[in-house]
Motif scaffolding. Structure first.
Motif, PDB file in Angstrom:
ATOM      1  N   ASP A 100     -13.975   5.664  -9.040  1.00 59.39           N
ATOM      2  CA  ASP A 100     -15.052   6.599  -9.341  1.00 59.39           C
ATOM      3  C   ASP A 100     -15.584   6.301 -10.740  1.00 59.39           C
ATOM      4  O   ASP A 100     -14.818   6.271 -11.705  1.00 59.39           O
ATOM      5  CB  ASP A 100     -14.525   8.038  -9.265  1.00 59.39           C
ATOM      6  CG  ASP A 100     -15.554   9.050  -9.710  1.00 59.39           C
ATOM      7  OD1 ASP A 100     -16.738   8.893  -9.367  1.00 59.39           O
ATOM      8  OD2 ASP A 100     -15.165  10.006 -10.423  1.00 59.39           O
ATOM      9  N   SER A 101     -16.882   6.085 -10.846  1.00 63.53           N
ATOM     10  CA  SER A 101     -17.482   5.722 -12.131  1.00 63.53           C
ATOM     11  C   SER A 101     -17.421   6.843 -13.163  1.00 63.53           C
ATOM     12  O   SER A 101     -17.361   6.589 -14.354  1.00 63.53           O
ATOM     13  CB  SER A 101     -18.941   5.314 -11.941  1.00 63.53           C
ATOM     14  OG  SER A 101     -19.012   4.142 -11.214  1.00 63.53           O
ATOM     15  N   TYR A 102     -17.455   8.075 -12.710  1.00 61.20           N
ATOM     16  CA  TYR A 102     -17.472   9.205 -13.630  1.00 61.20           C
ATOM     17  C   TYR A 102     -16.099   9.451 -14.252  1.00 61.20           C
ATOM     18  O   TYR A 102     -15.948   9.483 -15.462  1.00 61.20           O
ATOM     19  CB  TYR A 102     -17.947  10.458 -12.897  1.00 61.20           C
ATOM     20  CG  TYR A 102     -17.993  11.698 -13.749  1.00 61.20           C
ATOM     21  CD1 TYR A 102     -19.052  11.913 -14.624  1.00 61.20           C
ATOM     22  CD2 TYR A 102     -16.988  12.653 -13.680  1.00 61.20           C
ATOM     23  CE1 TYR A 102     -19.100  13.048 -15.411  1.00 61.20           C
ATOM     24  CE2 TYR A 102     -17.025  13.793 -14.457  1.00 61.20           C
ATOM     25  CZ  TYR A 102     -18.086  13.988 -15.325  1.00 61.20           C
ATOM     26  OH  TYR A 102     -18.127  15.108 -16.103  1.00 61.20           O
ATOM     27  N   SER A 103     -15.088   9.593 -13.394  1.00 61.28           N
ATOM     28  CA  SER A 103     -13.761   9.956 -13.883  1.00 61.28           C
ATOM     29  C   SER A 103     -12.859   8.755 -14.119  1.00 61.28           C
ATOM     30  O   SER A 103     -11.798   8.887 -14.717  1.00 61.28           O
ATOM     31  CB  SER A 103     -13.076  10.867 -12.863  1.00 61.28           C
ATOM     32  OG  SER A 103     -12.838  10.155 -11.656  1.00 61.28           O
ATOM     33  N   LYS A 104     -13.273   7.580 -13.606  1.00 55.37           N
ATOM     34  CA  LYS A 104     -12.466   6.358 -13.641  1.00 55.37           C
ATOM     35  C   LYS A 104     -11.211   6.500 -12.771  1.00 55.37           C
ATOM     36  O   LYS A 104     -10.255   5.763 -12.923  1.00 55.37           O
ATOM     37  CB  LYS A 104     -12.064   5.952 -15.073  1.00 55.37           C
ATOM     38  CG  LYS A 104     -13.249   5.801 -15.999  1.00 55.37           C
ATOM     39  CD  LYS A 104     -14.172   4.718 -15.525  1.00 55.37           C
ATOM     40  CE  LYS A 104     -15.289   4.527 -16.540  1.00 55.37           C
ATOM     41  NZ  LYS A 104     -16.469   3.995 -15.956  1.00 55.37           N
ATOM     42  N   TRP A 105     -11.225   7.475 -11.859  1.00 59.58           N
ATOM     43  CA  TRP A 105     -10.115   7.680 -10.937  1.00 59.58           C
ATOM     44  C   TRP A 105     -10.060   6.509  -9.965  1.00 59.58           C
ATOM     45  O   TRP A 105     -11.072   6.108  -9.404  1.00 59.58           O
ATOM     46  CB  TRP A 105     -10.306   8.977 -10.165  1.00 59.58           C
ATOM     47  CG  TRP A 105      -9.222   9.237  -9.172  1.00 59.58           C
ATOM     48  CD1 TRP A 105      -9.242   8.957  -7.839  1.00 59.58           C
ATOM     49  CD2 TRP A 105      -7.957   9.830  -9.441  1.00 59.58           C
ATOM     50  NE1 TRP A 105      -8.078   9.338  -7.258  1.00 59.58           N
ATOM     51  CE2 TRP A 105      -7.252   9.882  -8.227  1.00 59.58           C
ATOM     52  CE3 TRP A 105      -7.343  10.319 -10.589  1.00 59.58           C
ATOM     53  CZ2 TRP A 105      -5.976  10.397  -8.117  1.00 59.58           C
ATOM     54  CZ3 TRP A 105      -6.079  10.842 -10.473  1.00 59.58           C
ATOM     55  CH2 TRP A 105      -5.403  10.884  -9.255  1.00 59.58           C
ATOM     56  N   ILE A 106      -8.871   5.963  -9.766  1.00 59.54           N
ATOM     57  CA  ILE A 106      -8.696   4.841  -8.852  1.00 59.54           C
ATOM     58  C   ILE A 106      -7.899   5.320  -7.648  1.00 59.54           C
ATOM     59  O   ILE A 106      -6.846   5.944  -7.799  1.00 59.54           O
ATOM     60  CB  ILE A 106      -7.968   3.667  -9.535  1.00 59.54           C
ATOM     61  CG1 ILE A 106      -8.843   3.125 -10.661  1.00 59.54           C
ATOM     62  CG2 ILE A 106      -7.652   2.574  -8.529  1.00 59.54           C
ATOM     63  CD1 ILE A 106      -8.186   2.048 -11.483  1.00 59.54           C
ATOM     64  N   ASP A 107      -8.424   5.037  -6.475  1.00 62.07           N
ATOM     65  CA  ASP A 107      -7.765   5.375  -5.231  1.00 62.07           C
ATOM     66  C   ASP A 107      -7.487   4.081  -4.480  1.00 62.07           C
ATOM     67  O   ASP A 107      -8.391   3.250  -4.343  1.00 62.07           O
ATOM     68  CB  ASP A 107      -8.655   6.301  -4.398  1.00 62.07           C
ATOM     69  CG  ASP A 107      -7.903   6.954  -3.267  1.00 62.07           C
ATOM     70  OD1 ASP A 107      -7.200   7.937  -3.532  1.00 62.07           O
ATOM     71  OD2 ASP A 107      -8.013   6.463  -2.119  1.00 62.07           O
ATOM     72  N   VAL A 108      -6.274   3.887  -4.022  1.00 64.75           N
ATOM     73  CA  VAL A 108      -5.899   2.661  -3.316  1.00 64.75           C
ATOM     74  C   VAL A 108      -5.416   3.032  -1.930  1.00 64.75           C
ATOM     75  O   VAL A 108      -4.544   3.891  -1.779  1.00 64.75           O
ATOM     76  CB  VAL A 108      -4.795   1.894  -4.076  1.00 64.75           C
ATOM     77  CG1 VAL A 108      -4.421   0.625  -3.333  1.00 64.75           C
ATOM     78  CG2 VAL A 108      -5.247   1.577  -5.492  1.00 64.75           C
ATOM     79  N   LYS A 109      -6.006   2.396  -0.916  1.00 65.26           N
ATOM     80  CA  LYS A 109      -5.614   2.653   0.472  1.00 65.26           C
ATOM     81  C   LYS A 109      -5.075   1.372   1.080  1.00 65.26           C
ATOM     82  O   LYS A 109      -5.723   0.333   1.033  1.00 65.26           O
ATOM     83  CB  LYS A 109      -6.811   3.144   1.275  1.00 65.26           C
ATOM     84  CG  LYS A 109      -7.366   4.454   0.767  1.00 65.26           C
ATOM     85  CD  LYS A 109      -8.296   5.067   1.786  1.00 65.26           C
ATOM     86  CE  LYS A 109      -8.715   6.453   1.378  1.00 65.26           C
ATOM     87  NZ  LYS A 109      -7.668   7.424   1.391  1.00 65.26           N
ATOM     88  N   GLU A 110      -3.892   1.461   1.669  1.00 69.77           N
ATOM     89  CA  GLU A 110      -3.304   0.307   2.350  1.00 69.77           C
ATOM     90  C   GLU A 110      -4.022   0.115   3.682  1.00 69.77           C
ATOM     91  O   GLU A 110      -4.199   1.055   4.441  1.00 69.77           O
ATOM     92  CB  GLU A 110      -1.816   0.559   2.583  1.00 69.77           C
ATOM     93  CG  GLU A 110      -1.093  -0.615   3.170  1.00 69.77           C
ATOM     94  CD  GLU A 110       0.380  -0.338   3.316  1.00 69.77           C
ATOM     95  OE1 GLU A 110       1.143  -0.741   2.416  1.00 69.77           O
ATOM     96  OE2 GLU A 110       0.757   0.293   4.324  1.00 69.77           O
TER      97      GLU A 110
END
Length: 130
Positions: A100-110
């Motif tokens: 997410d560009s706003y929060s820099k939250w990274i989500d990783v899905k296998e």
């Protein structure tokens, strides 16, 4: 392997340099890409040598592209702009990485596979969660 890079055999180095130089990148860009994936002694010197001996690179060295770099506007809220890419394969799995560009939250899905249907399903799960 040397850390995360592959050490290339002497007999394959020339072909690899030619492949790397096919796009006629500048020296800095070629070194950056090369250092990300492979290594051998005096790699930097060989990259400099191949670019200095390339006729096309020498002809266009003083004529850089006039493209204007694009800078993204800062999003006003989360999930207004996402960046996504696949990572892997790692032990038989691919991973969808969403940032997410706003929060820099990274989500990783296998991911078992990276078909369009699987990717759409992964994004639907992400949007339902967030």
């Amino acid at each position: 392997m040397w850390d995360h890079r592959v050490i290339i055999l002497c007999s394959l180095r020339g072909r690899l340099l030619e492949e790397l130089h096919d796009s006629h990148w500048e020296v800095v860009k070629m070194k950056q890409v090369a250092r990300s994936y492979f290594w051998w002694p005096k790699l930097d010197e060989e990259i400099e040598k191949i670019t200095k001996s390339c006729r096309l690179c020498l002809e266009h060295a003083d004529n850089p592209s006039r493209a204007v770099s694009h800078s993204w506007t800062w999003p006003l809220a989360p999930n207004q702009r996402l960046h996504a890419d696949f990572c892997g394969p790692i032990k038989g799995y691919m991973y969808l990485v969403i940032c997410d560009s706003y929060s820099k939250w990274i989500d990783v899905k296998e991911m078992v596979d990276i078909t369009a249907d699987s990717t759409i399903h992964a994004f639907r799960e992400y949007f339902a969660l967030w």
